[in-house]
Design an enzyme around this catalytic site. Structure first.
Site, mmCIF file in Angstrom:
data_model
loop_
_atom_site.group_PDB
_atom_site.id
_atom_site.type_symbol
_atom_site.label_atom_id
_atom_site.label_comp_id
_atom_site.label_asym_id
_atom_site.label_seq_id
_atom_site.Cartn_x
_atom_site.Cartn_y
_atom_site.Cartn_z
ATOM 1 N N ILE A 17 0.835 -1.208 0.000
ATOM 2 C CA ILE A 17 0.000 0.000 0.000
ATOM 3 C C ILE A 17 0.874 1.264 0.000
ATOM 4 O O ILE A 17 0.604 2.220 -0.722
ATOM 5 C CB ILE A 17 -0.944 -0.006 1.234
ATOM 6 N N ASP A 63 13.544 2.016 10.785
ATOM 7 C CA ASP A 63 12.634 1.087 11.451
ATOM 8 C C ASP A 63 11.676 1.951 12.271
ATOM 9 O O ASP A 63 12.072 2.531 13.290
ATOM 10 C CB ASP A 63 13.436 0.133 12.356
ATOM 11 N N VAL A 64 10.425 2.033 11.834
ATOM 12 C CA VAL A 64 9.493 2.965 12.485
ATOM 13 C C VAL A 64 9.155 2.568 13.920
ATOM 14 O O VAL A 64 8.612 3.381 14.669
ATOM 15 C CB VAL A 64 8.182 3.147 11.673
ATOM 16 N N ASN A 90 1.808 4.260 7.461
ATOM 17 C CA ASN A 90 1.314 3.049 6.799
ATOM 18 C C ASN A 90 2.038 1.784 7.244
ATOM 19 O O ASN A 90 1.444 0.707 7.270
ATOM 20 C CB ASN A 90 1.465 3.249 5.281
ATOM 21 N N TYR A 155 -3.748 -7.493 16.624
ATOM 22 C CA TYR A 155 -3.766 -6.651 15.418
ATOM 23 C C TYR A 155 -4.955 -5.693 15.442
ATOM 24 O O TYR A 155 -4.801 -4.491 15.219
ATOM 25 C CB TYR A 155 -3.818 -7.544 14.172
ATOM 26 N N LYS A 159 -5.129 -1.458 15.403
ATOM 27 C CA LYS A 159 -5.796 -0.712 14.323
ATOM 28 C C LYS A 159 -6.894 0.182 14.903
ATOM 29 O O LYS A 159 -7.118 1.294 14.441
ATOM 30 C CB LYS A 159 -6.344 -1.695 13.283
ATOM 31 N N THR A 190 -1.327 -7.212 -1.704
ATOM 32 C CA THR A 190 0.023 -6.727 -1.387
ATOM 33 C C THR A 190 0.889 -7.922 -0.986
ATOM 34 O O THR A 190 0.364 -9.011 -0.724
ATOM 35 C CB THR A 190 -0.022 -5.752 -0.182
ATOM 36 N N LEU A 192 2.038 -8.450 1.886
ATOM 37 C CA LEU A 192 1.535 -8.902 3.194
ATOM 38 C C LEU A 192 0.384 -9.886 3.007
ATOM 39 O O LEU A 192 0.331 -10.932 3.671
ATOM 40 C CB LEU A 192 1.064 -7.690 4.018
HETATM 41 N N1 LIG Z 1 -2.999 -5.594 2.636
HETATM 42 C C1 LIG Z 1 -4.187 -5.465 3.210
HETATM 43 O O1 LIG Z 1 -5.165 -6.128 2.806
HETATM 44 C C2 LIG Z 1 -4.395 -4.495 4.347
HETATM 45 C C3 LIG Z 1 -5.693 -4.323 4.824
HETATM 46 C C4 LIG Z 1 -5.922 -3.430 5.850
HETATM 47 C C5 LIG Z 1 -4.879 -2.711 6.390
HETATM 48 N N2 LIG Z 1 -3.613 -2.901 5.922
HETATM 49 C C6 LIG Z 1 -2.546 -2.096 6.535
HETATM 50 O O2 LIG Z 1 -1.842 -1.416 5.538
HETATM 51 C C7 LIG Z 1 -0.482 -1.240 5.922
HETATM 52 C C8 LIG Z 1 0.433 -1.752 4.818
HETATM 53 O O3 LIG Z 1 0.134 -3.105 4.560
HETATM 54 P P1 LIG Z 1 0.686 -3.862 3.262
HETATM 55 O O4 LIG Z 1 -0.268 -4.955 2.994
HETATM 56 O O5 LIG Z 1 1.024 -2.886 2.211
HETATM 57 O O6 LIG Z 1 2.041 -4.497 3.884
HETATM 58 P P2 LIG Z 1 3.341 -5.062 3.119
HETATM 59 O O7 LIG Z 1 2.986 -5.501 1.771
HETATM 60 O O8 LIG Z 1 3.932 -6.072 4.060
HETATM 61 O O9 LIG Z 1 4.331 -3.805 3.069
HETATM 62 C C9 LIG Z 1 4.773 -3.273 4.309
HETATM 63 C C10 LIG Z 1 5.740 -2.138 4.105
HETATM 64 O O10 LIG Z 1 6.085 -1.644 5.394
HETATM 65 C C11 LIG Z 1 7.494 -1.746 5.601
HETATM 66 N N3 LIG Z 1 7.742 -2.045 7.005
HETATM 67 C C12 LIG Z 1 7.370 -3.142 7.714
HETATM 68 N N4 LIG Z 1 7.831 -3.051 8.976
HETATM 69 C C13 LIG Z 1 8.495 -1.864 9.063
HETATM 70 C C14 LIG Z 1 9.194 -1.208 10.104
HETATM 71 N N5 LIG Z 1 9.346 -1.751 11.315
HETATM 72 N N6 LIG Z 1 9.759 -0.011 9.832
HETATM 73 C C15 LIG Z 1 9.645 0.553 8.608
HETATM 74 N N7 LIG Z 1 8.986 -0.016 7.591
HETATM 75 C C16 LIG Z 1 8.432 -1.224 7.826
HETATM 76 C C17 LIG Z 1 7.951 -2.850 4.637
HETATM 77 O O11 LIG Z 1 9.326 -2.733 4.268
HETATM 78 P P3 LIG Z 1 10.501 -3.462 5.117
HETATM 79 O O12 LIG Z 1 10.002 -4.837 5.434
HETATM 80 O O13 LIG Z 1 11.686 -3.423 4.227
HETATM 81 O O14 LIG Z 1 10.703 -2.631 6.340
HETATM 82 C C18 LIG Z 1 7.056 -2.552 3.439
HETATM 83 O O15 LIG Z 1 7.540 -1.467 2.705
HETATM 84 C C19 LIG Z 1 -0.319 -1.973 7.256
HETATM 85 O O16 LIG Z 1 -0.421 -1.044 8.315
HETATM 86 C C20 LIG Z 1 -1.510 -2.928 7.285
HETATM 87 O O17 LIG Z 1 -1.911 -3.220 8.593
HETATM 88 C C21 LIG Z 1 -3.347 -3.776 4.915
#
Ligand SMILES: NC(=O)c1ccc[n+]([C@@H]2O[C@H](COP(=O)([O-])OP(=O)(O)OC[C@H]3O[C@@H](n4cnc5c(N)ncnc54)[C@H](OP(=O)(O)O)[C@@H]3O)[C@@H](O)[C@H]2O)c1
Length: 255
Positions: A17, A63-64, A90, A155, A159, A190, A192
Site C-alpha cells: 500500500i 525502522d518505524v 502506513n 492486530y 488498528k 500486497t 503482506l
Molecule cells: N494488505 C491489506 O489487505 C491491508 C488491509 C488493511 C490494512 N492494511 C494495513 O496497511 C499497511 C500496509 O500493509 P501492506 O499490505 O502494504 O504491507 P506489506 O505488503 O507487508 O508492506 C509493508 C511495508 O512496510 C514496511 N515495514 C514493515 N515493517 C516496518 C518497520 N518496522 N519499519 C519501517 N517499515 C516497515 C515494509 O518494508 P521493510 O520490510 O523493508 O521494512 C514494506 O515497505 C499496514 O499497516 C496494514 O496493517 C493492509
C-alpha cells in the site's frame, strides 16, 4: 499535478500500500520520502519512481518501531525538501492467525510498537512542520479495527487505536488547519496479503475466497488506496477531518 512541490512521508513506502501511495504522489509532482527497513527494495523503488517522475522520491532507511529513527527520518525529509505537507503512517504488520492464549504479551507489545506507537510518534514529530504548511496526517488503519477479526485480537487492537488517535488529533489540531484522517482498507493485494495466504494450506484458494468478499469480486490494488490518500491530502477533501474512510470495496455490506 495535484501535489506539485509538496512533500509527503510514506512509512513502509517500499512495498504494498505504501508503495502505491508513493507512486500516486510522485506522479502528481510530489516530493516523496519512503521509509522502510530494507535498503535494497527501498532504494530500487525510489529510483524507479524518480525516473518515472515528474515528482522526486527519496529512500530513508528507518525502522518505524524505533522512535529515534523515525524522528531522524522526519528531520532528514524536511532538510531535504524544505517542508512537510503530509505524513502517511502506513508501515505495519498483520501476524498469522493467533488465539489470545497463544499471543504473548511481548508479541502484543511489539505489534503495538510497530502498528500504533509509530503512528503516534510520527504524528508527534511531524506536527511542528505540518503547522507551517497546514498539512495533513493520514493513518492507514484497517476495517478490522472496527469489525474485529478471528484470532487477531492484538492486530485489531492496534488498528482501533490508530482510529482513536485519528479522531482525537483531528479535534486537537483542527484549529491549526491540520486535518487528520484514517483510511480503513479491507483486502488489498500486497506482499503482506500473499505472505498471509502462504501460511495456509491452499494459498490460491484462500486468495480466491478473499477476492469474493468484495462486491466487485476482487481485492483493491495498492494504487487505489494511494489515490484515496491523495484525496485526503489535498484540498479536494478540505472539509474532512477525523474521518475513518472505509475503503473495502463493499466487503462489509449485505450481512
Ligand atoms: N494488505 C491489506 O489487505 C491491508 C488491509 C488493511 C490494512 N492494511 C494495513 O496497511 C499497511 C500496509 O500493509 P501492506 O499490505 O502494504 O504491507 P506489506 O505488503 O507487508 O508492506 C509493508 C511495508 O512496510 C514496511 N515495514 C514493515 N515493517 C516496518 C518497520 N518496522 N519499519 C519501517 N517499515 C516497515 C515494509 O518494508 P521493510 O520490510 O523493508 O521494512 C514494506 O515497505 C499496514 O499497516 C496494514 O496493517 C493492509
Amino acid at each position: 499535478m495535484r501535489f506539485e512541490q509538496r512533500a509527503v512521508i510514506v512509512t513502509g513506502g517500499s512495498k504494498g500500500i505504501g508503495s502505491g501511495c508513493a507512486e500516486v504522489f510522485c506522479r502528481e509532482g510530489g516530493l516523496v520520502a519512503i521509509l522502510s527497513r530494507g535498503r535494497e527494495a527501498g532504494e530500487a523503488r525510489a529510483r524507479e519512481l524518480t525516473e518515472a517522475g515528474p515528482g522526486r522520491c527519496l529512500f530513508l532507511q528507518c525502522d518505524v518501531s524505533q522512535p529515534a529513527e523515525l524522528e531522524a527520518a522526519v528531520a532528514r525529509t524536511v532538510a531535504e525538501f524544505g517542508r512537510l505537507d503530509c505524513l502517511i503512517s502506513n508501515a505495519g504488520w498483520h501476524p498469522p492467525a493467533t488465539s489470545i492464549e497463544e499471543t504473548s504479551l511481548d508479541d502484543l507489545q511489539s505489534l503495538l510498537q510497530l502498528n500504533f506507537i509509530s503512528t503516534f510518534a510520527g504524528a508527534k514529530f511531524a506536527v511542528p512542520h505540518l503547522r507551517k504548511t497546514r498539512g495533513t496526517l493520514i493513518n492507514i488503519a484497517s476495517m478490522v479495527g472496527v469489525l474485529g477479526q478471528d484470532r487477531a485480537a492484538a492486530y485489531c487492537s492496534t488498528k482501533a487505536a490508530q482510529i482513536g488517535l485519528t479522531k482525537a488529533l483531528a479535534v486537537e489540531l483542527g484549529g491549526d488547519g491540520i486535518r487528520v484522517n484514517a483510511i480503513l482498507p479491507g483486502n488489498v493485494d500486497t506482499p503482506l496479503m500473499r505472505d498471509w495466504a502462504a501460511t495456509l494450506e491452499d494459498p490460491a484458494g484462500a486468495l480466491k475466497r478473499v477476492e469474493q468478499l468484495q462486491v466487485f469480486g476482487r481485492m483493491a490494488n495498492a494504487e487505489e488506496i494511494g489515490r484515496t490518500a491523495l484525496f485526503l491530502a489535498t484540498e479536494d477533501s478540505s472539509f474532512l477531518t477525523g474521518v475513518a474512510l472505509e475503503a473495502d470495496g463493499g466487503a462489509s455490506l449485505d450481512y
